[in-house]
Design a protein around this motif. Structure first.
Motif, mmCIF file in Angstrom:
data_model
loop_
_atom_site.group_PDB
_atom_site.id
_atom_site.type_symbol
_atom_site.label_atom_id
_atom_site.label_comp_id
_atom_site.label_asym_id
_atom_site.label_seq_id
_atom_site.Cartn_x
_atom_site.Cartn_y
_atom_site.Cartn_z
ATOM 1 N N VAL A 1 0.862 -1.179 0.000
ATOM 2 C CA VAL A 1 0.000 0.000 0.000
ATOM 3 C C VAL A 1 0.897 1.227 0.000
ATOM 4 C CG1 VAL A 1 -1.856 1.250 1.169
ATOM 5 C CG2 VAL A 1 -1.714 -1.240 1.371
ATOM 6 N N LEU A 2 0.730 2.090 -0.980
ATOM 7 C CA LEU A 2 1.591 3.262 -1.143
ATOM 8 C C LEU A 2 3.067 2.882 -1.099
ATOM 9 C CD1 LEU A 2 -0.121 6.159 0.873
ATOM 10 C CD2 LEU A 2 0.042 5.900 -1.606
ATOM 11 N N GLY A 3 3.375 1.716 -1.687
ATOM 12 C CA GLY A 3 4.764 1.284 -1.783
ATOM 13 C C GLY A 3 5.312 0.600 -0.550
ATOM 14 N N ARG A 4 4.534 0.499 0.504
ATOM 15 C CA ARG A 4 4.979 -0.179 1.718
ATOM 16 C C ARG A 4 4.471 -1.612 1.701
ATOM 17 N NH1 ARG A 4 3.640 3.857 6.586
ATOM 18 N NH2 ARG A 4 4.289 2.011 7.759
ATOM 19 N N VAL A 5 5.367 -2.558 1.888
ATOM 20 C CA VAL A 5 5.059 -3.983 1.740
ATOM 21 C C VAL A 5 4.785 -4.608 3.107
ATOM 22 C CG1 VAL A 5 5.855 -6.188 0.834
ATOM 23 C CG2 VAL A 5 6.535 -4.056 -0.304
ATOM 24 N N PHE A 6 3.711 -5.423 3.165
ATOM 25 C CA PHE A 6 3.333 -6.089 4.407
ATOM 26 C C PHE A 6 3.167 -7.589 4.168
ATOM 27 C CE2 PHE A 6 1.821 -1.749 4.691
ATOM 28 C CZ PHE A 6 2.216 -1.364 5.970
ATOM 29 N N ASP A 7 3.539 -8.347 5.179
ATOM 30 C CA ASP A 7 3.335 -9.792 5.173
ATOM 31 C C ASP A 7 1.928 -10.057 5.717
ATOM 32 O OD1 ASP A 7 3.220 -12.523 5.687
ATOM 33 O OD2 ASP A 7 5.284 -12.643 6.390
ATOM 34 N N VAL A 8 1.016 -10.545 4.845
ATOM 35 C CA VAL A 8 -0.380 -10.749 5.245
ATOM 36 C C VAL A 8 -0.721 -12.233 5.364
ATOM 37 C CG1 VAL A 8 -1.197 -8.540 4.382
ATOM 38 C CG2 VAL A 8 -1.112 -10.497 2.827
ATOM 39 N N GLU A 9 0.277 -13.035 5.686
ATOM 40 C CA GLU A 9 0.043 -14.472 5.842
ATOM 41 C C GLU A 9 -1.045 -14.743 6.883
ATOM 42 O OE1 GLU A 9 0.006 -18.320 5.241
ATOM 43 O OE2 GLU A 9 1.368 -17.041 4.089
ATOM 44 N N ARG A 10 -1.106 -13.942 7.922
ATOM 45 C CA ARG A 10 -2.126 -14.113 8.955
ATOM 46 C C ARG A 10 -3.533 -13.965 8.387
ATOM 47 N NH1 ARG A 10 -0.880 -9.801 13.287
ATOM 48 N NH2 ARG A 10 -2.966 -10.442 13.902
ATOM 49 N N GLY A 11 -3.670 -13.241 7.318
ATOM 50 C CA GLY A 11 -4.980 -13.048 6.692
ATOM 51 C C GLY A 11 -5.143 -13.878 5.436
ATOM 52 N N ARG A 12 -4.526 -15.049 5.398
ATOM 53 C CA ARG A 12 -4.528 -15.884 4.188
ATOM 54 C C ARG A 12 -5.938 -16.139 3.653
ATOM 55 N NH1 ARG A 12 -1.864 -19.500 0.995
ATOM 56 N NH2 ARG A 12 0.135 -18.747 1.802
ATOM 57 N N ARG A 13 -6.904 -16.351 4.532
ATOM 58 C CA ARG A 13 -8.251 -16.658 4.028
ATOM 59 C C ARG A 13 -8.855 -15.479 3.265
ATOM 60 N NH1 ARG A 13 -12.770 -15.465 7.511
ATOM 61 N NH2 ARG A 13 -12.161 -14.227 9.329
ATOM 62 N N HIS A 14 -8.336 -14.296 3.504
ATOM 63 C CA HIS A 14 -8.802 -13.121 2.766
ATOM 64 C C HIS A 14 -7.950 -12.840 1.535
ATOM 65 C CE1 HIS A 14 -11.408 -12.241 6.133
ATOM 66 N NE2 HIS A 14 -10.371 -12.165 6.954
ATOM 67 N N TYR A 15 -6.616 -12.972 1.684
ATOM 68 C CA TYR A 15 -5.690 -12.538 0.639
ATOM 69 C C TYR A 15 -5.075 -13.670 -0.166
ATOM 70 C CZ TYR A 15 -6.051 -8.395 3.568
ATOM 71 O OH TYR A 15 -6.532 -7.343 4.296
ATOM 72 N N GLY A 16 -5.185 -14.900 0.339
ATOM 73 C CA GLY A 16 -4.614 -16.029 -0.378
ATOM 74 C C GLY A 16 -5.446 -16.429 -1.579
ATOM 75 N N PRO A 17 -4.965 -17.356 -2.386
ATOM 76 C CA PRO A 17 -5.700 -17.819 -3.568
ATOM 77 C C PRO A 17 -7.132 -18.215 -3.212
ATOM 78 C CG PRO A 17 -3.494 -18.740 -3.542
ATOM 79 C CD PRO A 17 -3.667 -18.051 -2.227
#
Length: 271
Positions: A67-83
């Motif tokens: 977001v705005l060039g800042r990278v975040f590890d969203v593994e905790r939200g896999r059910r939302h952001y994963g395949p």
């Protein structure tokens, strides 16, 4: 005499080591990079191609978004952001614009935030705060918002300035809402419009009720109904001891409704 197992054990260990070496050689021969499976150190700089490898699919090293060039590890939200997740389109890229527009098509999953409204910019700032609070920051994406040295670009400076202006506008709007809370209103075919004030009107809790007035904004032909204090000093002069005890009734941007008593708490204007 007890039988010695050292010989067979050594031979077995040698076989396992040989198989591991053979497997590693095969993987390296296919372009496998063991460093890709290690967590990126905090503060890393990623290219768009590198970030695209972090979409959480089987065989990929992780699940990131920017977001705005800042990278975040969203593994905790896999059910939302994963395949297969509702927001999987955000993974592996900087899709800042989509956070404001809700456009999750390929045309909308981009980082261009130009021409967004103040409200949309505030939505982006809200999401950035959310990720900063709930997810692990990884680093920065080299591209629109950060250069190859991780320094902010002119595009980022402009975006941050626009967000700051939007936040200032929001604060001013909230202040105006406290000064002039919206009226309660209803309409019927029999009586037309009815406006009235209460200590909760417009979602603003206060210790005064007020009376309905039209509020005009400079440069605008339209008006809206607001509740106006009728006693005490004007807004912005609350510490003043010299006033006419009329609250904000004398504000030049206010106008009475035709056919309504000036100090009535409810009004059915004449058309």
């Amino acid at each position: 005499r007890a039988r010695s197992w050292r010989g067979p054990m050594r031979r077995g260990a040698a076989v396992v080591a040989a198989l591991l070496c053979l497997g590693a050689a095969c993987l390296l021969g296919r372009g496998f990079d063991p460093r890709a499976w290690l967590p990126l150190p905090r503060g890393s700089l990623l290219s768009s191609a590198e970030l695209a490898r972090y979409r959480g699919a089987p065989g990929e090293p992780g699940l990131y978004l920017a977001v705005l060039g800042r990278v975040f590890d969203v593994e905790r939200g896999r059910r939302h952001y994963g395949p297969g997740g509702a927001y999987s389109g955000l993974a592996g890229r900087d899709a800042t614009r989509a956070f404001a527009t809700g456009d999750f098509t390929m045309a909308g999953l981009v980082d261009d935030v130009s021409a967004l409204s103040p409200g949309q910019l505030l939505a982006i700032q809200s999401w950035l705060s959310f990720y900063s609070e709930h997810y692990e920051p990884v680093g920065k994406l080299v591209g629109r918002f950060y250069d190859e040295n991780g320094a902010p670009t002119e595009a980022l400076r402009q975006a941050e300035a626009a967000i700051e202006e939007a936040m200032k506008f929001q604060a001013e709007s909230e202040q105006r809402k406290q000064q002039f809370p919206p009226c309660n209103s209803e309409w019927s075919s029999a009586t037309g419009s009815r406006f009235w004030c209460s200590k909760q009107s417009g979602g603003v809790s206060r210790d005064w009720t007020g009376v309905p007035r039209k509020l005009f904004h400079p440069g605008s032909k339209g008006s809206r109904c607001v509740c106006v204090r009728t006693t005490g000093p004007p807004w912005g002069q609350l510490d003043s001891t010299e006033h006419h005890d009329r609250g904000d009734l004398d504000n030049p941007h206010l106008q009475e409704y035709s056919g309504c008593s000036p100090l009535a708490e409810q009004c059915v204007p004449k058309e």
